[in-house]
Design an enzyme around this catalytic site. Structure first.
Site, PDB file in Angstrom:
ATOM      1  N   SER A   1      41.512  35.321  41.796  1.00 11.16           N
ATOM      2  CA  SER A   1      42.573  34.453  41.291  1.00 11.16           C
ATOM      3  C   SER A   1      42.002  33.087  40.956  1.00 11.16           C
ATOM      4  O   SER A   1      41.477  32.390  41.831  1.00 11.16           O
ATOM      5  CB  SER A   1      43.674  34.290  42.343  1.00 11.16           C
ATOM      6  OG  SER A   1      44.519  33.212  41.959  1.00 11.16           O
TER       7      SER A   1
ATOM      8  N   HIS B   1      42.982  37.418  37.840  1.00 11.15           N
ATOM      9  CA  HIS B   1      44.380  37.116  38.164  1.00 11.15           C
ATOM     10  C   HIS B   1      44.681  35.648  37.814  1.00 11.15           C
ATOM     11  O   HIS B   1      43.957  34.746  38.214  1.00 11.15           O
ATOM     12  CB  HIS B   1      44.595  37.363  39.658  1.00 11.15           C
ATOM     13  CG  HIS B   1      46.008  37.254  40.116  1.00 11.15           C
ATOM     14  ND1 HIS B   1      46.918  38.282  39.994  1.00 11.15           N
ATOM     15  CD2 HIS B   1      46.683  36.236  40.716  1.00 11.15           C
ATOM     16  CE1 HIS B   1      48.086  37.901  40.503  1.00 11.15           C
ATOM     17  NE2 HIS B   1      47.973  36.665  40.946  1.00 11.15           N
TER      18      HIS B   1
ATOM     19  N   ASP C   1      47.652  32.722  37.821  1.00 15.82           N
ATOM     20  CA  ASP C   1      48.927  32.337  38.419  1.00 15.82           C
ATOM     21  C   ASP C   1      49.619  31.264  37.583  1.00 15.82           C
ATOM     22  O   ASP C   1      49.133  30.139  37.470  1.00 15.82           O
ATOM     23  CB  ASP C   1      48.688  31.811  39.842  1.00 15.82           C
ATOM     24  CG  ASP C   1      48.302  32.934  40.782  1.00 15.82           C
ATOM     25  OD1 ASP C   1      49.068  33.911  40.874  1.00 15.82           O
ATOM     26  OD2 ASP C   1      47.232  32.833  41.409  1.00 15.82           O
TER      27      ASP C   1
ATOM     28  N   MET D   1      52.832  28.933  37.247  1.00 12.01           N
ATOM     29  CA  MET D   1      53.894  28.364  38.099  1.00 12.01           C
ATOM     30  C   MET D   1      54.598  27.234  37.364  1.00 12.01           C
ATOM     31  O   MET D   1      53.951  26.440  36.668  1.00 12.01           O
ATOM     32  CB  MET D   1      53.296  27.812  39.393  1.00 12.01           C
ATOM     33  CG  MET D   1      52.448  28.806  40.161  1.00 12.01           C
ATOM     34  SD  MET D   1      51.969  28.142  41.752  1.00 12.01           S
ATOM     35  CE  MET D   1      50.788  29.389  42.305  1.00 12.01           C
TER      36      MET D   1
ATOM     37  N   HIS E   1      50.395  36.562  36.437  1.00 10.02           N
ATOM     38  CA  HIS E   1      51.465  36.583  37.443  1.00 10.02           C
ATOM     39  C   HIS E   1      52.404  35.410  37.163  1.00 10.02           C
ATOM     40  O   HIS E   1      52.030  34.253  37.379  1.00 10.02           O
ATOM     41  CB  HIS E   1      50.788  36.471  38.827  1.00 10.02           C
ATOM     42  CG  HIS E   1      51.719  36.417  39.986  1.00 10.02           C
ATOM     43  ND1 HIS E   1      51.287  36.093  41.258  1.00 10.02           N
ATOM     44  CD2 HIS E   1      53.055  36.655  40.093  1.00 10.02           C
ATOM     45  CE1 HIS E   1      52.316  36.125  42.094  1.00 10.02           C
ATOM     46  NE2 HIS E   1      53.399  36.451  41.416  1.00 10.02           N
TER      47      HIS E   1
ATOM     48  N   MET F   1      55.177  33.175  37.995  1.00  8.79           N
ATOM     49  CA  MET F   1      56.049  32.640  39.060  1.00  8.79           C
ATOM     50  C   MET F   1      56.916  31.561  38.434  1.00  8.79           C
ATOM     51  O   MET F   1      56.782  30.364  38.720  1.00  8.79           O
ATOM     52  CB  MET F   1      55.185  32.101  40.210  1.00  8.79           C
ATOM     53  CG  MET F   1      54.594  33.213  41.069  1.00  8.79           C
ATOM     54  SD  MET F   1      53.211  32.647  42.061  1.00  8.79           S
ATOM     55  CE  MET F   1      51.927  32.755  40.825  1.00  8.79           C
TER      56      MET F   1
ATOM     57  N   MET G   1      53.932  40.349  47.489  1.00 17.29           N
ATOM     58  CA  MET G   1      53.475  39.028  47.933  1.00 17.29           C
ATOM     59  C   MET G   1      53.304  39.066  49.455  1.00 17.29           C
ATOM     60  O   MET G   1      54.248  39.383  50.174  1.00 17.29           O
ATOM     61  CB  MET G   1      54.495  37.942  47.573  1.00 17.29           C
ATOM     62  CG  MET G   1      54.580  37.581  46.105  1.00 17.29           C
ATOM     63  SD  MET G   1      53.038  37.035  45.313  1.00 17.29           S
ATOM     64  CE  MET G   1      52.450  35.745  46.407  1.00 17.29           C
TER      65      MET G   1
ATOM     66  N   ASP H   1      48.935  40.235  47.103  1.00 19.86           N
ATOM     67  CA  ASP H   1      48.569  38.874  46.683  1.00 19.86           C
ATOM     68  C   ASP H   1      48.914  37.877  47.776  1.00 19.86           C
ATOM     69  O   ASP H   1      50.086  37.687  48.106  1.00 19.86           O
ATOM     70  CB  ASP H   1      49.337  38.553  45.388  1.00 19.86           C
ATOM     71  CG  ASP H   1      48.924  37.227  44.753  1.00 19.86           C
ATOM     72  OD1 ASP H   1      47.978  36.595  45.244  1.00 19.86           O
ATOM     73  OD2 ASP H   1      49.559  36.854  43.742  1.00 19.86           O
TER      74      ASP H   1
HETATM   75  C1  DX5 Z   1      50.034  32.419  45.376  1.00 18.16           C
HETATM   76  C2  DX5 Z   1      49.394  33.111  44.219  1.00 18.16           C
HETATM   77  C3  DX5 Z   1      48.127  33.810  44.556  1.00 18.16           C
HETATM   78  C4  DX5 Z   1      47.031  32.926  45.081  1.00 18.16           C
HETATM   79  C5  DX5 Z   1      46.433  33.671  46.216  1.00 18.16           C
HETATM   80  O1  DX5 Z   1      51.320  32.066  45.089  1.00 18.16           O
HETATM   81  O2  DX5 Z   1      50.256  34.071  43.648  1.00 18.16           O
HETATM   82  O3  DX5 Z   1      47.644  34.587  43.474  1.00 18.16           O
HETATM   83  O4  DX5 Z   1      46.022  32.610  44.158  1.00 18.16           O
HETATM   84  O5  DX5 Z   1      45.553  32.842  46.844  1.00 18.16           O
HETATM   85  P1  DX5 Z   1      44.786  33.209  48.168  1.00 18.16           P
HETATM   86  O6  DX5 Z   1      43.988  34.442  47.889  1.00 18.16           O
HETATM   87  O7  DX5 Z   1      43.947  32.000  48.393  1.00 18.16           O
HETATM   88  O8  DX5 Z   1      45.822  33.426  49.248  1.00 18.16           O
HETATM   89 ZN    ZN Z   2      49.290  35.493  42.160  1.00 20.08          ZN
END
Ligand code: DX5
Ligand code: ZN
Length: 226
Positions: A13, A38, A40, A42, A74, A76, A145, A180
């Site tokens: 990620s 991956h 993210d 947000m 992903h 969010m 999650m 994740d």
């Molecule tokens: C968190 C993200 C994850 C994040 C995971 O909301 O969706 O993808 O990058 O990070 P780690 O592996 O550090 O928990």
């Molecule tokens: Zn994620």
């Protein structure tokens, strides 16, 4: 891309990578063997944090694809249906929306597939698996999650292990199960045994002194799990 989702994978990620050097940071893990990156997204509404949008996905997609890897995006964000076409055009290979963010989840999943992208749905830790009863045949991937979304480097929620077992049993065999949050070398094999085949790893790869080595160790643990 093809059927990469049906394999066992560690998906680094980039949330924990250096955002000023994304081409190099993605290149490092692809060189180490990563086939899925991956990403993210947000929005500061669905989750408290703000990261990146389709423009950045568009910028990183060509070098990632040229090196033979795919982009696992992903979302969010609230109202993700408004942005599906933009992320597909930007080069996403998998688009995952949150069940909690979709009033018309059935329509949104169809919209993702119509855009030519693999469709994923994510569940927050508090959201029951059974909320997917009517769409489980319509997805390519279910993302469990194992932390509350929003930040990297959080602690794995132990109850997620049982949820993963139930998820694998609940879904058709062709649907990938992704986990994740809080994935590390200490729990990777257990997560695979529980039923996950795609393990997202942010802090445990990019937070390591040597991300290449960290990725390879995780990938080896995932490959060896029974
Ligand atoms: C968190 C993200 C994850 C994040 C995971 O909301 O969706 O993808 O990058 O990070 P780690 O592996 O550090 O928990
Ligand atoms: Zn994620």
């Amino acid at each position: 891309m093809s059927d990469v989702l049906n394999e066992r994978l560690v998906a680094p990620s980039i949330l924990s990578a250096d955002f000023g050097r994304l081409e190099a940071e993605t290149g490092t893990v692809i060189e180490a063997g990563a086939r899925l990156i991956h990403v993210d997204v947000m929005d500061g509404h669905f989750v408290p944090n703000i990261t990146i949008g389709a423009l950045v996905v568009k910028a990183i997609a060509p070098p990632v694809h040229e090196r033979g890897a795919a982009l696992d995006v992903h979302l969010m964000i609230e109202d993700p249906q408004r942005y599906i076409e933009a992320f597909a055009a930007a080069g996403a290979d998998v688009l995952t929306v949150h069940q909690e963010a979709c009033v018309h989840l059935h329509r949104t999943l169809a919209q993702i597939r119509e855009a030519g992208v693999k469709a994923g749905v994510a569940l927050n830790p508090a959201t029951p698996l059974e909320s997917l009863a009517e769409v489980r045949e319509l997805v390519d991937l279910v993302l469990i999650m194992s932390v509350d979304p929003g930040f990297g480097g959080q602690r794995f929620i132990e109850g997620s292990l049982d949820k993963l077992r139930r998820t694998r049993a609940y879904l058709p065999a062709a649907v990938a199960v992704e986990v994740d949050g809080g994935v590390s070398l200490s729990n990777a094999a257990t997560l695979v045994t529980a039923g996950a085949n795609v393990l997202v790893a942010g802090n445990s790869v990019y937070g390591a002194i040597d991300p290449t080595r960290a990725f390879r160790e995780l990938a080896a643990a995932v490959a060896a799990a029974r």
